[in-house]
Design a protein around this motif. Structure first.
Motif, short mmCIF file in Angstrom:
data_model
loop_
_atom_site.label_atom_id
_atom_site.label_comp_id
_atom_site.label_asym_id
_atom_site.label_seq_id
_atom_site.Cartn_x
_atom_site.Cartn_y
_atom_site.Cartn_z
N ALA A 555 0.84 -1.21 0.00
CA ALA A 555 0.00 0.00 0.00
C ALA A 555 0.87 1.26 0.00
CB ALA A 555 -0.93 -0.01 1.21
N ALA A 558 2.11 1.97 -3.36
CA ALA A 558 1.00 2.51 -4.15
C ALA A 558 0.80 3.99 -3.82
CB ALA A 558 -0.28 1.72 -3.85
N ARG A 568 -2.56 5.39 1.40
CA ARG A 568 -3.43 4.45 0.70
C ARG A 568 -3.68 3.27 1.61
NH1 ARG A 568 -3.20 4.57 -4.96
NH2 ARG A 568 -4.71 2.89 -4.92
N MET A 574 -3.54 -4.33 -5.41
CA MET A 574 -2.15 -3.86 -5.29
C MET A 574 -1.17 -5.03 -5.27
SD MET A 574 -2.66 -1.06 -2.34
CE MET A 574 -3.63 0.43 -2.57
#
Ligand code: C2E
Ligand code: CA
Ligand code: CA
Length: 856
Positions: A555, A558, A568, A574
């Protein structure tokens, strides 16, 4: 027997009662003596000469008493039965009592300086005892032969009576002053005295018979009497010696055996009051840099009385300061010591004391004191001080070890720079939090954006300052129940526990972003920093800490890719990143088959003189598309997938083969190779046989091989790991603990490991700022390694001043970019050949490193 155990209250008032008791005893004594109505002695010799001799003997018997100690109980054997027995035969009753009074008074007043109340009591009590003896003796002897066996029996009974009366009087005095009766040990004391009495009386009777026959024969008796006295003394000394040795042995054991030094110290103090026959024992421990506050521990009458935290101010007190700064102990008492010492004693409620400083290595860590000696026979002596010095050394070492252990304990779970919890502690807390049923847990991974830029442009120290400042803000931003941690260079994490809704995790992320919004003040400049945050939660399914972290990581990447400075929450889409790792794993399997792995070698040097000692093999992956990949990217992967077994085998065989080849360059050169060993490899059955096979196949001497292990090796199955390492070491292979200082948690484990050396982790070497810098923790590591007799290697040495500081601290070997980067095998071969030709030209005895050349 004289009055033992001086009751403290005696000074406070019951003196009058003791005087009264003494007067009564004296009155009874006088009455008894005159009740015998005997004017003259039983046998006649030169009366005046005998009287003088007996008087002197009484005095002497009080001066040279024999103290026999059983634990807290002091038995005092006096030889006074000898003049008493002689007197019974040759001196008139009243003259005998008088002789004793004169002799004893002189001895007690002049030699032992007894206070009037004690002197009065002791005189009265002895007069009464003697009076009893006289009465019994004359009543029972009748017309028997004064020199015959019946007379001997009578004399023995008489002196025994005297002894009993003495004991009873003393018990009476103790009851009067303490207001209670103490029946304890009465029997033991009584039997002990009676044995002494009979021995002394028999000796005296031999004297009486002999002297009466021929007075000159008295001279003959002098010898056995002296021998007896010496035997008593020798016995006492032996007994004391044994007790002291036992005590020291027990202190050592107590301190080593109890888990915490604090417990050990209390037990030790309890032992000390017994050993020194004192009322009070106390230890002061001074605060050390970066440690808990100092403390004072006091044991009184065999029990822990108080433990209190104290500041450094306590040590500015005259006597303590002197003791701790001059390194010399002292014996002090209220009567004779200088005013400073008296004030100290008064403040601490002591009459007398023996005290000295606690030394650990060459630092004074506190002081130890034993005070208020029981019994009035003698105060503390230089012997006691000696004993205390020895105890102090043991306590000092224990205090220092406890401190080290605390520092290490903390170090193992905290990041050295920011003092935040580290990954290990974070993992532990995450595991606990996840195990709690029904609790919402979230992991925030906080990665600073552009930290590398700041670090590179403004310098490491500014970079460090920034990390510290970020840590401080992070700590303030999170709730008390959350755990902020530093998990990597510029990576932080926050464990959020007890979430009620998944909005809690994003709220936490907002707080972190808000906290970092204000620019930081660094080296006079305002620096704005942002962070990207990845969030994962356990909502929607159970996760283990590793998976939680991995998802937060995904995350976070990302978040970084989307808009920096934001956050995120993990989503399954992901997973691509994760998928890539899987792909890499398959790649790695193929790499092994296709021979894409290569070993690079980093030279290992003696810090003194820079002789080349060997090299560490560091594996690389020559990836067809990605180029050379560092082990940091694939070792973890290899471990998780089990590929490490094959990979490690290849690295080891290749390193051994290569070294055997290099050793032929110059057979007399004791060149060695170090190979990193993963915990997974060691866990394989048959690993030891495999190593033996490799050594045989490559023709390498086991002593040329060093295996580097990390503490993670011992996490799962410590006993098997240790057993296996013992086997390897038995073959002659050296073992070193890698990355030392970064993650181990127990000193005692370290003691049990079959190790030859430790590699001090780069982070501690980095901490050396100047040539004279001696970072506290680094110093602790060095001291410990020395104590455990382990060789040390400084890792990641990049600067000359670091190498110099390490050398000066006693670290023997070094490795790092300062000397050379890891080199491909060909370059390493060239490096070694240059070293050899250099040696041939200069000093064939040592092969030194060649002039530095940048490569790799
Ligand atoms: P390590 O065993 O602590 O190896 C030392 C690492 O520090 C090496 O990184 C080396 O290149 C680097 N280094 C040496 N001197 C300096 C310096 O002065 N400054 C800096 N910044 N770095 C320095 P490398 O080669 O990337 O290896 C990383 C880790 O990978 C090793 O750490 C070791 O734990 C692991 N590793 C490498 N080869 C093997 C292997 O064959 N088997 C296993 N199980 N692990 C390996
Ligand atoms: Ca290593
Ligand atoms: Ca290392």
């Amino acid at each position: 027997v004289t009055l033992g155990s001086p009751p403290r209250q005696a000074r406070l008032g019951p003196n009058a009662r003791v005087w009264l008791l003494s007067a009564s005893l004296a009155a009874v004594a006088v009455a008894l003596v005159f009740s015998t109505r005997l004017e003259g002695p039983l046998l006649r010799l030169n009366t005046a000469a005998v009287w003088i001799a007996v008087t002197v003997a009484f005095a002497a018997s009080e001066i040279w008493v024999v103290h026999v100690q059983f634990r807290r109980e002091a038995h005092t054997i006096s030889l006074s039965e000898i003049p008493l027995t002689v007197g019974l035969f040759f001196i008139a009753p009243w003259a005998l009592v008088l002789a004793q009074a004169c002799g004893v008074a002189a001895a007690l007043a002049l030699h032992r300086r007894q206070s009037p109340v004690k002197l009065g009591f002791n005189l009265a009590q002895m007069a009464l005892s003697t009076a009893f003896a006289v009465v019994v003796f004359h009543a029972a002897i009748g017309r028997a032969d004064p020199l015959g066996p019946r007379a001997w029996l009578v004399a023995g009974t008489a002196t025994a009576c005297a002894s009993l009366v003495g004991i009873i009087s003393i018990r009476a005095a103790i009851s009067v002053t303490e207001g209670r009766i103490r029946p304890d040990k009465l029997l033991e004391v009584t039997l002990f005295s009676l044995v002494g009495t009979f021995v002394n009386t028999s000796l005296a009777l031999v004297g009486v018979v002999t002297i009466y026959r021929d007075a000159r024969a008295g001279v003959l008796l002098l010898l056995p009497a002296t021998a007896l006295y010496i035997a008593y003394q020798a016995y006492t000394r032996e007994r004391q010696k044994t007790e002291r040795m036992e005590f020291l042995y027990n202190t050592g054991r107590t301190l080593a055996g109890t888990g915490s030094a604090d417990n050990g110290i209390v037990q030790l103090l309890e032992g000390a009051v017994e050993m020194f026959r004192a009322e009070v024992a106390e230890v002061w421990v001074r605060t050390a840099p970066g440690d808990s506050p100092g403390s004072r521990t006091r044991v009184r009458s065999g029990q822990l009385a108080e433990v209190e935290a104290i500041g450094d101010g306590e040590y500015s007190e005259g006597l303590l300061e002197e003791i701790m700064s001059t390194d010399r102990g002292a014996i002090v008492d209220l009567r004779q010591s200088p005013p400073g010492a008296r004030r100290f004693l008064e403040r601490h409620g002591l009459r007398d004391a023996v005290l000295t400083s606690l030394k650990a290595e060459n630092r004074v860590v506190g002081a130890i004191l034993v005070g208020n000696r029981l019994g009035n026979v003698s105060g503390f002596t230089p012997d006691h001080l000696n004993l205390l010095e020895t105890v102090a050394t043991q306590v000092g070492a224990a205090v220092e070890n406890a401190r080290l252990e605390r520092v290490l304990q903390h170090q193992a779970f905290h990041d050295a720079l920011t003092n935040l919890p580290n990954r290990a502690l974070l993992n532990e807390r995450t595991e606990t939090a996840l195990a709690r049923p029904g609790s919402g847990v979230a992991m925030l991974l906080v990665d600073l954006d552009d930290f590398k830029v700041i670090n590179d442009t403004m310098g490491h120290s500014v970079g460090d300052q920034l990390l510290v400042a970020v840590a401080a803000r992070l700590e303030r931003a999170v709730r008390d129940s959350d755990t902020p941690a530093r998990v990597g260079g510029d990576e932080f994490a926050v464990l959020v526990e007890n979430m009620s809704a998944d909005g809690d995790a994003t709220a936490a992320a907002h707080r972190v972003i808000e906290a970092l919004r204000q620019p930081f003040d660094l080296a006079g400049q305002k620096v704005a920093v942002s962070a990207s945050i990845g969030i994962s939660t356990n909502i929607g399914g159970l996760l283990d800490p590793g998976a939680l972290m991995l998802q937060a990581d995904v995350a976070m990447y990302a978040a970084k890719a989307a808009d920096r400075g934001g956050y995120r929450v993990f989503e399954p889409s992901m997973q691509d990143e994760v998928a890539e790792r899987h792909a890499l794993r398959d790649d790695l399997r193929r790499a092994l088959e296709r021979g894409e792995l290569v070993n690079h070698y980093q030279p290992l040097l003696a810090l003194e003189g820079h002789a080349v000692l060997g090299m560490e093999a560091l594996v690389r992956w020559r990836h067809p598309d990605r180029g050379l990949i560092a082990p940091g990217f694939f070792i973890r992967l290899a471990e998780e997938s089990g590929l490490i077994v094959q990979l490690g085998r290849w690295v080891l065989r290749e390193a051994c083969r290569q070294l055997a080849e290099w050793q032929r360059l110059r057979p007399a050169w004791p060149l060695g190779v170090s190979v990193n060993l993963s915990a997974v490899q060691l866990r394989q059955d048959g690993f030891v046989d495999e190593v033996v096979g490799i050594l045989k196949a490559t023709g390498l001497d086991a002593r040329s091989l060093t295996l580097e292990i990390t503490e993670s090796t011992f996490m799962d199955d410590t006993r098997t790991a240790i057993a296996r390492l013992r086997e390897l070491r038995g073959l002659g292979i050296r073992l070193e603990l890698d990355d030392f200082g970064t993650g181990f948690s127990s000193l005692s484990l370290l003691r049990d490991l079959p190790l030859d050396g430790l590699k001090i982790d780069k982070s501690f070497v980095d901490g050396i700022r100047t040539e004279s810098d001696r970072p506290v923790f680094l110093q602790a590591i060095v001291r410990m390694a020395e104590a455990l007799d382990l060789e040390m290697v400084g890792e990641g040495v990049e600067e000359a001043h670091q190498a110099e500081a390490l050398r000066a601290m006693g670290v023997q070997r070094g490795q790092g970019y300062l000397f050379s980067r890891p080199l491909p095998a060909e370059d390493m071969g060239a490096y070694l050949r240059r070293s050899v030709s250099l040696a041939d030209a200069e000093d064939p005895a040592v092969v030194r490193m060649p002039a530095r050349r940048r490569s790799d």
